[in-house]
Enzyme design. Structure first.
Site, PDB file in Angstrom:
ATOM      1  N   HIS A 150      19.647 -35.205 -27.113  1.00 37.30           N
ATOM      2  CA  HIS A 150      18.639 -35.761 -28.021  1.00 37.30           C
ATOM      3  C   HIS A 150      18.273 -34.786 -29.137  1.00 37.30           C
ATOM      4  O   HIS A 150      17.257 -34.976 -29.801  1.00 37.30           O
ATOM      5  CB  HIS A 150      17.397 -36.189 -27.231  1.00 37.30           C
ATOM      6  N   ARG A 156       1.514   1.809  -6.193  1.00 33.15           N
ATOM      7  CA  ARG A 156       1.693   0.777  -5.172  1.00 33.15           C
ATOM      8  C   ARG A 156       0.409  -0.020  -4.930  1.00 33.15           C
ATOM      9  O   ARG A 156       0.420  -1.014  -4.196  1.00 33.15           O
ATOM     10  CB  ARG A 156       2.144   1.399  -3.852  1.00 33.15           C
ATOM     11  N   CYS A 199       0.858  -1.190   0.000  1.00 33.20           N
ATOM     12  CA  CYS A 199       0.000   0.000   0.000  1.00 33.20           C
ATOM     13  C   CYS A 199       0.889   1.232   0.000  1.00 33.20           C
ATOM     14  O   CYS A 199       2.107   1.139   0.146  1.00 33.20           O
ATOM     15  CB  CYS A 199      -0.865   0.026   1.246  1.00 33.20           C
ATOM     16  N   ASN A 225       0.769  -0.226   5.984  1.00 36.66           N
ATOM     17  CA  ASN A 225       1.181  -1.027   4.840  1.00 36.66           C
ATOM     18  C   ASN A 225       1.883  -2.251   5.401  1.00 36.66           C
ATOM     19  O   ASN A 225       2.803  -2.099   6.203  1.00 36.66           O
ATOM     20  CB  ASN A 225       2.140  -0.217   3.951  1.00 36.66           C
ATOM     21  N   GLY A 226       1.442  -3.451   5.011  1.00 46.83           N
ATOM     22  CA  GLY A 226       2.076  -4.659   5.527  1.00 46.83           C
ATOM     23  C   GLY A 226       1.036  -5.616   6.072  1.00 46.83           C
ATOM     24  O   GLY A 226      -0.154  -5.492   5.772  1.00 46.83           O
ATOM     25  N   TRP A 260      -3.676  -1.694  -1.349  1.00 46.13           N
ATOM     26  CA  TRP A 260      -3.569  -2.880  -2.176  1.00 46.13           C
ATOM     27  C   TRP A 260      -3.945  -4.016  -1.239  1.00 46.13           C
ATOM     28  O   TRP A 260      -3.184  -4.370  -0.348  1.00 46.13           O
ATOM     29  CB  TRP A 260      -2.150  -3.002  -2.703  1.00 46.13           C
ATOM     30  N   LYS A 309       0.931  -7.012 -19.942  1.00 41.69           N
ATOM     31  CA  LYS A 309       1.061  -7.533 -18.575  1.00 41.69           C
ATOM     32  C   LYS A 309      -0.018  -8.565 -18.282  1.00 41.69           C
ATOM     33  O   LYS A 309       0.230  -9.550 -17.599  1.00 41.69           O
ATOM     34  CB  LYS A 309       0.975  -6.365 -17.579  1.00 41.69           C
ATOM     35  N   GLU A 365      12.130 -12.458 -23.494  1.00 34.08           N
ATOM     36  CA  GLU A 365      11.100 -11.420 -23.362  1.00 34.08           C
ATOM     37  C   GLU A 365      11.669 -10.008 -23.459  1.00 34.08           C
ATOM     38  O   GLU A 365      11.114  -9.167 -24.134  1.00 34.08           O
ATOM     39  CB  GLU A 365      10.436 -11.509 -21.975  1.00 34.08           C
ATOM     40  N   LYS A 374      12.824 -15.023 -19.471  1.00 31.55           N
ATOM     41  CA  LYS A 374      13.156 -13.625 -19.146  1.00 31.55           C
ATOM     42  C   LYS A 374      14.048 -13.033 -20.224  1.00 31.55           C
ATOM     43  O   LYS A 374      13.830 -11.924 -20.692  1.00 31.55           O
ATOM     44  CB  LYS A 374      13.910 -13.520 -17.809  1.00 31.55           C
TER      45      LYS A 374
HETATM   46  O1  M6R Z   1      -0.929 -13.047 -14.952  1.00 34.76           O
HETATM   47  P1  M6R Z   1      -0.432 -14.419 -15.268  1.00 34.76           P
HETATM   48  O2  M6R Z   1       0.502 -14.973 -14.261  1.00 34.76           O
HETATM   49  O3  M6R Z   1      -1.559 -15.389 -15.514  1.00 34.76           O
HETATM   50  O4  M6R Z   1       0.356 -14.276 -16.630  1.00 34.76           O
HETATM   51  C1  M6R Z   1       0.856 -15.398 -17.290  1.00 34.76           C
HETATM   52  C2  M6R Z   1       1.849 -15.020 -18.354  1.00 34.76           C
HETATM   53  O5  M6R Z   1       1.228 -14.226 -19.335  1.00 34.76           O
HETATM   54  C3  M6R Z   1       3.027 -14.254 -17.761  1.00 34.76           C
HETATM   55  O6  M6R Z   1       3.684 -14.998 -16.772  1.00 34.76           O
HETATM   56  C4  M6R Z   1       4.046 -13.891 -18.850  1.00 34.76           C
HETATM   57  O7  M6R Z   1       4.703 -15.056 -19.246  1.00 34.76           O
HETATM   58  C5  M6R Z   1       4.996 -12.821 -18.338  1.00 34.76           C
HETATM   59  N1  M6R Z   1       5.254 -11.874 -19.372  1.00 34.76           N
HETATM   60  C6  M6R Z   1       6.271 -13.361 -17.811  1.00 34.76           C
HETATM   61  O8  M6R Z   1       7.251 -12.436 -17.594  1.00 34.76           O
END
Ligand code: M6R
Length: 609
Positions: A505, A27, A2, A101-102, A75, A604, A489, A486
């Site tokens: 393999h 936050r 929060c 917050n916490g 939050w 996201k 991406e 990572k």
């Molecule tokens: O919100 P979610 O955990 O369901 O999202 C799943 C994936 O879309 C998410 O983990 C995606 O792979 C991210 N970009 C990973 O960094």
């Protein structure tokens, strides 16, 4: 996570606090609230569910004049995100106002005790208990009363408190959750981070664990909860407001990587006792189902599916039940056999991923008991589940997941332990060993961050690589898969995550000088097997980067670069191993000039199938 902001001084508190909240809204924005006290001691409180704009509309044209006040953006962790649970909270008399917050871990006992002593608590929150504890202890000195209240609280908190009768005084305290003091010219501020107060002052005191600050417009006195004086040096902060929102980091991703020790601490709060006993009260109602089920199916996408692999391995290891992970997009249209004896665990940070929600709904319709593991209170997945375990990691802004991966792993490990305990297959000794490892994990993550200080230079050295092959075995495989995800991406460099034994393999043909091997080689039952696979890659001229456990003497002989992580329980090893890999991806992406927080083509939350 929060946002907290407080003000005491000669100016109008209302606008200063609302502007501070605007800076802290990243936050969390489940609700927002404000409390103001006039010079005459009149208290004004308004709080509204939803974004700050709802609060602003509610107080427009009726914000009273006040020289002291507190404001909060929430939050949700304990209690639904509604008006009632929004902060600030008051005691029975309405004299004391608290924002927090916490998580207060012993809040149930505290609330029960307060109710037994005649207090009336009106919200579902842990925070309200603090207001009533301060009320009980108050004898004319707010700082003394706050210290007495905090001596009864266990958990993580940053709080700010005011008393209607002490109209220039704020009291703040910090334990494992950030809180800063801003010192102005005849005015003072309290805030979750400097972003909230930078427009007014750059003179800041960063509070440390266990600090209690007694704040007046002319200065701050800091003690511990026992009242012993503490000194904190003043820092002159030269961040821009934008940098301040990112905690001084260049990107949210880097900030969130560094937040992982705190995120783990918050996530584990209330789930592991000091002796190492593991608790999952959220799934207690499913104990009978845990005893009855004959299979466990985990459903998730992307990063969450890699965390789910750790959960599946732990469930299988500790219960003997078959447990497997299927990505959501496959599960829905090629579903495994499902019935009331199949436990389904849906793992999703956002709680809104269409590919995860649709199969979970399908499983519910087939009568499966369902547990959702998510970071987002009120999200769609919570409506599909019989029980929900929240990550409590705080909002994650960067598209590339970091702190939600590590907290997904720990939450699933706690869930796996709860299932095994319900079935009587996790002995006390095994539980305590795991519990102690979980308790040590936030510190170990902090150390992993320290040990990764050479990663930026390492990322530079490998910038010319054509692609990367990440490998792991057993519990180290999910870390390799997540490390590869990572990297691709955010850096847009091709990276594959592979089971180390599968290299020979097929994919071994990719390896050469331009395609390095990244081996997640932390200590495990299959360490020697993994090393043999690394040797196979080395024999094809691949340069080797190893993530290894501190103290591993031999790894230096076979790896070109080694990044160390602390020793931990094998099932928790992905939490630490992933940290240098997140940093490797981040620094590679930065060196390539990419938009790290919002990589191309990604979102996201993916709400389409
Ligand atoms: O919100 P979610 O955990 O369901 O999202 C799943 C994936 O879309 C998410 O983990 C995606 O792979 C991210 N970009 C990973 O960094």
């Amino acid at each position: 996570m929060c946002g907290i902001v407080g003000y005491t001084g000669p100016r109008e508190a209302g606008p200063i606090l609302i502007e501070g909240l605007r800076r802290l809204e990243y936050r969390g924005y489940d609700s927002a609230g404000i409390a103001l006290v006039s010079e005459a001691g009149d208290l004004f409180v308004e709080k509204k569910a939803g974004k700050l704009a709802n609060l602003q509309t509610a107080i427009a044209d009726r914000t009273p004049s006040a020289a002291i006040g507190l404001a909060h953006t929430r939050w949700a962790t304990h209690g639904r995100p509604n008006d009632l649970n929004a902060h600030p909270h008051q005691d029975c008399t309405g004299a004391i106002t608290v924002i927090h917050n916490g998580i207060i871990e012993n809040f149930r006992e505290l609330r029960d005790g307060l109710e037994a002593r005649g207090h009336t608590l009106t919200s579902e929150t842990d925070t309200e208990a603090i207001a009533h504890l301060v009320e009980e202890a108050y004898a004319g000195d707010l700082a003394d009363a706050v210290r007495a209240a905090l001596r009864q609280c266990e958990g993580a908190y940053a709080i700010a408190v005011m008393h209607r009768g002490e109209t220039d005084r704020l009291v703040g305290a910090r334990q494992n959750v950030p809180l800063v003091v801003g010192l102005g010219d005849g005015e003072a501020f309290l805030a979750s981070d400097v972003a909230a107060i930078l427009a007014h002052t750059r003179r800041v005191l960063f509070l440390e664990e266990g600090d209690v600050v007694d704040l007046r417009p002319w200065g701050a006195t800091i003690t511990n909860v026992e009242g012993a004086p503490r000194e904190r040096a003043e820092t002159l902060v030269d961040w821009s407001p934008e940098a301040a929102e990112k905690g001084g980091y260049d990107h949210f991703m880097l900030k969130e990587i560094h937040e992982q020790p705190d995120a783990l601490r918050q996530s584990l709060a209330g789930r592991v006792s000091t002796s190492g006993r593991i608790h999952a009260p959220e799934v207690a109602a499913l104990t009978e189902a845990f005893r009855r089920v004959t299979r466990v199916e985990l459903v998730a996408c992307g990063t969450a599916s890699y965390a789910a692999l750790v959960g599946a391995a732990a469930i299988q290891d500790w219960t003997g039940l078959p447990a497997r992970v299927t990505v959501g997009s496959e599960f829905r249209y090629s579903p495994p056999p499902l019935d009331e004896n199949t436990l389904v665990i849906a793992v999703t940070q956002s709680g809104e991923t269409a590919d995860t929600i649709a199969p979970t709904r399908w499983a519910r319709e087939q009568g499966c008991p369902i547990v959702a593991v998510t970071n987002t209170v009120g999200s769609a997945i919570t409506r599909e589940a019989n029980a929900v375990m929240f990550l409590q990691a705080g909002p994650e802004i960067a598209v590339a997941a970091s702190k939600t991966f590590v907290t997904q792993v720990t939450t699933l490990i706690v869930l796996a332990a709860a299932i095994a305990k319900a079935r009587g297959s996790l002995g006390l000794e095994q539980e305590l060993e795991l519990g102690q490892a979980l308790r040590a994990l936030p510190e170990a993550a902090a150390r992993a961050l320290e040990l990764a200080k050479d990663v930026p230079a390492m990322a530079e050295r490998y910038l010319g690589a054509r692609g990367f092959m990440f490998i792991g075995r057993g519990y180290t495989l999910p870390g390799a898969l997540e490390g590869a995800l990572k990297l691709k991406e955010v850096s847009y460099i091709h990276a594959e995550g592979y089971a180390a034994g599968e290299l020979k393999h097929g994919p071994i043909s990719l390896l050469d000088l331009e395609c390095p091997l990244v081996a997640v080689a932390t200590r495990s039952r299959v360490y020697d097997k993994l090393i043999s696979n690394v040797m196979e890659g080395r024999a094809r001229d691949a340069r080797v980067i190893a993530v290894a456990t501190e103290g591993d003497q031999g790894i230096g002989r076979i790896a070109d670069d080694v990044v160390w992580v602390p020793e931990t329980h094998e099932a928790l090893s992905p939490v630490l191993a992933v940290i240098p890999l997140q940093l490797f991806a981040y620094y590679t992406a930065v060196a390539r000039g990419n938009d790290v927080d919002q990589p191309r083509n990604l979102a996201k939350s993916v709400t389409v199938e």
